[in-house]
Design a protein around this motif. Sequence first.
Motif, PDB file in Angstrom:
ATOM      1  N   GLU A 186       0.828  -1.201   0.000  1.00 29.68           N
ATOM      2  CA  GLU A 186       0.000   0.000   0.000  1.00 29.68           C
ATOM      3  C   GLU A 186       0.867   1.257   0.000  1.00 29.68           C
ATOM      4  OE1 GLU A 186      -3.498   2.144   2.661  1.00 29.68           O
ATOM      5  OE2 GLU A 186      -2.420   0.429   3.481  1.00 29.68           O
ATOM      6  N   THR A 187       1.898   1.278   0.828  1.00 35.54           N
ATOM      7  CA  THR A 187       2.799   2.430   0.900  1.00 35.54           C
ATOM      8  C   THR A 187       3.495   2.659  -0.433  1.00 35.54           C
ATOM      9  OG1 THR A 187       3.143   2.057   3.261  1.00 35.54           O
ATOM     10  CG2 THR A 187       4.785   3.390   2.123  1.00 35.54           C
ATOM     11  N   SER A 188       3.941   1.579  -1.055  1.00 36.98           N
ATOM     12  CA  SER A 188       4.598   1.678  -2.353  1.00 36.98           C
ATOM     13  C   SER A 188       3.638   2.222  -3.422  1.00 36.98           C
ATOM     14  CB  SER A 188       5.134   0.312  -2.768  1.00 36.98           C
ATOM     15  OG  SER A 188       5.715   0.363  -4.029  1.00 36.98           O
ATOM     16  N   ALA A 189       2.396   1.787  -3.381  1.00 35.90           N
ATOM     17  CA  ALA A 189       1.390   2.270  -4.333  1.00 35.90           C
ATOM     18  C   ALA A 189       1.146   3.772  -4.138  1.00 35.90           C
ATOM     19  CB  ALA A 189       0.095   1.487  -4.179  1.00 35.90           C
ATOM     20  N   LYS A 190       1.077   4.215  -2.901  1.00 36.57           N
ATOM     21  CA  LYS A 190       0.878   5.641  -2.634  1.00 36.57           C
ATOM     22  C   LYS A 190       2.075   6.462  -3.095  1.00 36.57           C
ATOM     23  CE  LYS A 190      -2.394   5.198   1.175  1.00 36.57           C
ATOM     24  NZ  LYS A 190      -2.602   5.396   2.618  1.00 36.57           N
ATOM     25  N   GLN A 191       3.282   5.921  -2.943  1.00 38.10           N
ATOM     26  CA  GLN A 191       4.473   6.618  -3.422  1.00 38.10           C
ATOM     27  C   GLN A 191       4.468   6.731  -4.942  1.00 38.10           C
ATOM     28  OE1 GLN A 191       7.574   4.285  -1.610  1.00 38.10           O
ATOM     29  NE2 GLN A 191       7.627   5.549   0.238  1.00 38.10           N
ATOM     30  N   ARG A 192       4.001   5.682  -5.621  1.00 41.95           N
ATOM     31  CA  ARG A 192       3.881   5.741  -7.082  1.00 41.95           C
ATOM     32  C   ARG A 192       2.888   6.823  -7.499  1.00 41.95           C
ATOM     33  NH1 ARG A 192       3.680   0.112  -6.542  1.00 41.95           N
ATOM     34  NH2 ARG A 192       1.447   0.087  -7.028  1.00 41.95           N
ATOM     35  N   LEU A 193       1.776   6.906  -6.786  1.00 41.29           N
ATOM     36  CA  LEU A 193       0.786   7.944  -7.079  1.00 41.29           C
ATOM     37  C   LEU A 193       1.376   9.341  -6.888  1.00 41.29           C
ATOM     38  CD1 LEU A 193      -2.511   6.624  -5.449  1.00 41.29           C
ATOM     39  CD2 LEU A 193      -2.088   6.987  -7.867  1.00 41.29           C
ATOM     40  N   ALA A 194       2.091   9.529  -5.793  1.00 47.95           N
ATOM     41  CA  ALA A 194       2.689  10.837  -5.498  1.00 47.95           C
ATOM     42  C   ALA A 194       3.713  11.206  -6.568  1.00 47.95           C
ATOM     43  CB  ALA A 194       3.342  10.811  -4.122  1.00 47.95           C
ATOM     44  N   ARG A 195       4.549  10.257  -6.959  1.00 46.61           N
ATOM     45  CA  ARG A 195       5.569  10.514  -7.979  1.00 46.61           C
ATOM     46  C   ARG A 195       4.913  10.861  -9.320  1.00 46.61           C
ATOM     47  NH1 ARG A 195       8.800   6.949  -6.225  1.00 46.61           N
ATOM     48  NH2 ARG A 195       7.776   5.185  -7.204  1.00 46.61           N
TER      49      ARG A 195
END
Length: 166
Positions: A140-149
């Motif tokens: 989940e954290t990795s997915a949110k980081q992808r969204l932010a990037r």
Amino acid sequence: MSLSRRCFGLGIVMKSLLLGCGFTPLLDKSQNGPSILNQGKFDFFSPSDEISFEIREELLKDLGFPKEPKHKISLNTNLTSIKGIITKENDITRYNLILRTTLELISLKDNGKFYEKNFISETAYSASKNVTGFATKMAETSAKQRLARDTANKIVIDLLMLGEEI
């Protein structure tokens, strides 16, 4: 031999068409004009949640820390999670994340908003019933980081396209 000549000829025609229409690359190193990248021309919003903090960090990497800001970047974010089941046995659950972001550029000179745009970014992650909660949280954290990037990249590209208006 004739194929290479045709490709060469096509390349010259395409280049002349691009130059004739006024095309200029956004990140041309030979430009004499000022760039917005790493110049510190923007003041940033105060993050209200985790995803806003990630977007701000990504923007700081590209735009630089505020030195002599002329504009303030303000963001409103809305993160939606949609649950979907992948297997009949309910072993794996897929979560689709949709991030809707509204960008506002505010002039620090007259404190007025002069530009606004909406962005949408999507990604997904899967969680297995057989895997620990730590693995699911990391996905989940990795997915949110992808969204932010992705959102930060869209904002930077949009700012580059504004160019001289900024």
